[in-house]
Design an enzyme around this catalytic site. Structure first.
Site: not given
Length: 516
Positions: A48, A195-196, A320
């Site tokens: 990231e 994402n999330e 993750e």
């Protein structure tokens, strides 16, 4: 004697007695029953735009004195090639939902400067963009996995990014790619749609997310030669409700997989996660217990998936995972830089065993993160580079990539701490394309040597060799001053006893055996 039952996977049952008179375990490997393939992508990485993972990690710039290829640091590339990293997820993480891909293409001196509001409010010069990431993957020899911006982006933006990367057809978007130096498409199959989304990706409810996902996914097109494998933003750890809504509301032909995020927090307290190096046996135990909880998390989420997808058409992507401690003292806490000890290696090896044994559903996983962030494989300081204990685990376990999972039955003694206990030994086994059998064993007990007697169904073998990773203390680390404190060594503690394999497993160790 109390018996504790764990379902590790179809065909694998782990019995954990409360106490044994002798530290002995038994293992049965069923060679005839192997049918699932352990996807190599279980051994994927995550990088990231966070701290020093990209900048001052992979990316040193073309003018750096550190050996590089067009700005990409070559000693890191070699290290990742050596362990056959199969997959890299990028650009986030939380950063993905603030990243606009057109900021990272074209001449570098014309790319806009932005601010990374996800991680520290630092300047982002966008020198490392789509072309640089794809070149990194080419150098490593790995597949790319791109996380698209649903949080602050648009459907058009994500659709055109996929077109830019994957389309061989003539359009203004592909013309722009060619003008930027890439004639042919890269054909990237894996794309994350957000994402999330339950957190930093938009703080959505699962109902809101599934409505948006269906819209975005509809316009994420497959191009000739590049069928998409779209990955939905799945639950946070034990949140089975989020998975339930997704599996019920999203047509399964619109998604290849669902992501799952779970981090091992040594203390179990996000506000004070604990030190990466300064911890006692109580915190060591809690870390290992929290790492093994991954099996329960997967079991609970798979139970929901099985309800709606009994034929396993939708993959689980644990994109993750890893040990998350407090940042090292004296470093920017937003950069998430932490040391990496033998404890982290034992947690990683145990987690990979869990993934292997769930390979019927788990088809991808991505360690967080690759360089200088969280449970990294590589740490850098200027021109120096250190390979962490976790790095060596991935090197030892690469023999499982795309091999056939062999069901096992393991009876293990407990590792006891106060009134609590967990299995001292965990394992997985596979058979590769040459017929060689590989068994990965972890003894998390820091004090006791454990003897494992192994029987085989459907196999005869003559020779056994092995490798071991261990150290004097569970908080030992590799440093820039002493980079070889923890490294892989030849293992001589396995022998053939008639038809059985007898292994003397040292305390706090990872062992991988090869039988031929």
């Amino acid at each position: 004697m109390r018996i504790k039952l764990f379902m590790m996977s179809v065909g694998m049952i782990l019995f954990s007695p409360m106490a044994f008179s002798q530290p002995t375990a038994t293992l049965n490997v069923n060679v005839n029953a192997g049918k699932e393939i352990i996807s190599k992508d279980i051994y994927g990485m995550f990088s990231e735009h966070l701290g020093r993972d990209i900048y001052d990690g992979f990316w040193v710039g073309k003018d750096s004195k550190i050996p590089n290829k067009d700005g990409i640091r070559l000693d890191i590339v070699k290290a990742l090639k050596d362990i056959k990293v199969p997959l890299m997820r990028w650009p986030g993480g939380c950063f993905a939902d603030q990243y606009h891909w057109m900021d990272g293409i074209g001449p570098m001196n014309k790319r806009p400067e932005t601010v990374n509001m996800s991680w520290g409010g630092v300047s982002e010069n966008n020198e490392f963009g789509t072309h640089e990431f794809m070149q990194l993957c080419d150098l490593i020899g790995c597949q790319a996995y791109i996380a698209g911006n649903m949080g602050s982006g648009t459907v058009k933006e994500m659709a055109e990014w996929i077109e830019y990367v994957n389309s061989p057809l003539e359009s203004s978007v592909t013309k722009m790619r060619k003008e930027n130096g890439r004639e042919k498409p890269w054909y990237v199959p894996y794309w994350g749609v957000g994402n999330e989304s339950w957190g930093c990706g938009g703080n959505m409810t699962p109902e809101q997310y599934t409505d948006m996902y269906r819209r975005y996914a509809t316009f994420c097109h497959s191009y000739p030669g590049a069928p998409l494998k779209k990955i939905a933003s799945g639950p946070n750890g034990d949140d089975a409700h989020w998975m339930e809504v997704m599996m019920k509301n999203i047509p399964h032909n619109l998604m290849w997989g669902v992501s799952l995020h779970y981090y091992t927090i040594p203390t179990g307290n996000w506000g004070a996660k604990g030190s990466a190096t300064d911890f006692d046996e109580n915190q060591y135990f809690s870390t290992m217990k929290n790492a093994l909880h991954m099996d329960n998390v997967i079991n609970n989420q798979v139970a929901v998936m099985d309800k709606y997808d009994p034929k396993n058409k939708v993959a689980l992507a644990v994109d993750e995972w890893g040990v998350w401690t407090d940042a090292e003292p004296g470093t920017n806490p937003a950069f998430l830089y932490q040391q990496n000890s033998l404890r982290d290696a034992l947690a990683a090896a145990s987690t990979l065993n869990i993934f292997n044994n769930h390979s019927d559903r788990v088809k991808m996983a991505n360690l967080a993160q690759t360089v200088n962030v969280l449970q990294a494989l590589v740490l850098t300081k200027g021109a120096q580079m250190v390979l962490t204990p976790t790095y060596f685990v991935f090197g030892m376990y690469k023999v499982h990539q795309d091999a056939t999972l062999l069901p096992i039955r393991l009876v293990s003694p407990d590792y006891v701490s106060g009134n609590d206990y967990i299995p001292a030994v965990n394992a997985s086994a596979s058979k590769d394309s040459t017929g060689a059998i590989h068994i990965s064993l972890v003894n998390i007990d820091p004090l006791k040597t454990i003897t494992i007697r192994t029987t085989f169904e459907g196999s005869s073998w003559k020779n056994v060799t092995g490798k071991v990773l261990t150290s004097d203390k569970f908080n030992d680390v590799n440093t820039f001053e002493n980079p070889d404190k923890i490294k892989v060594a030849a293992f001589s503690g396995a022998k053939k006893d008639k038809d059985e394999l007898v292994v003397t497993l040292p305390p706090k160790s990872v062992v991988v055996l090869e039988l031929k």
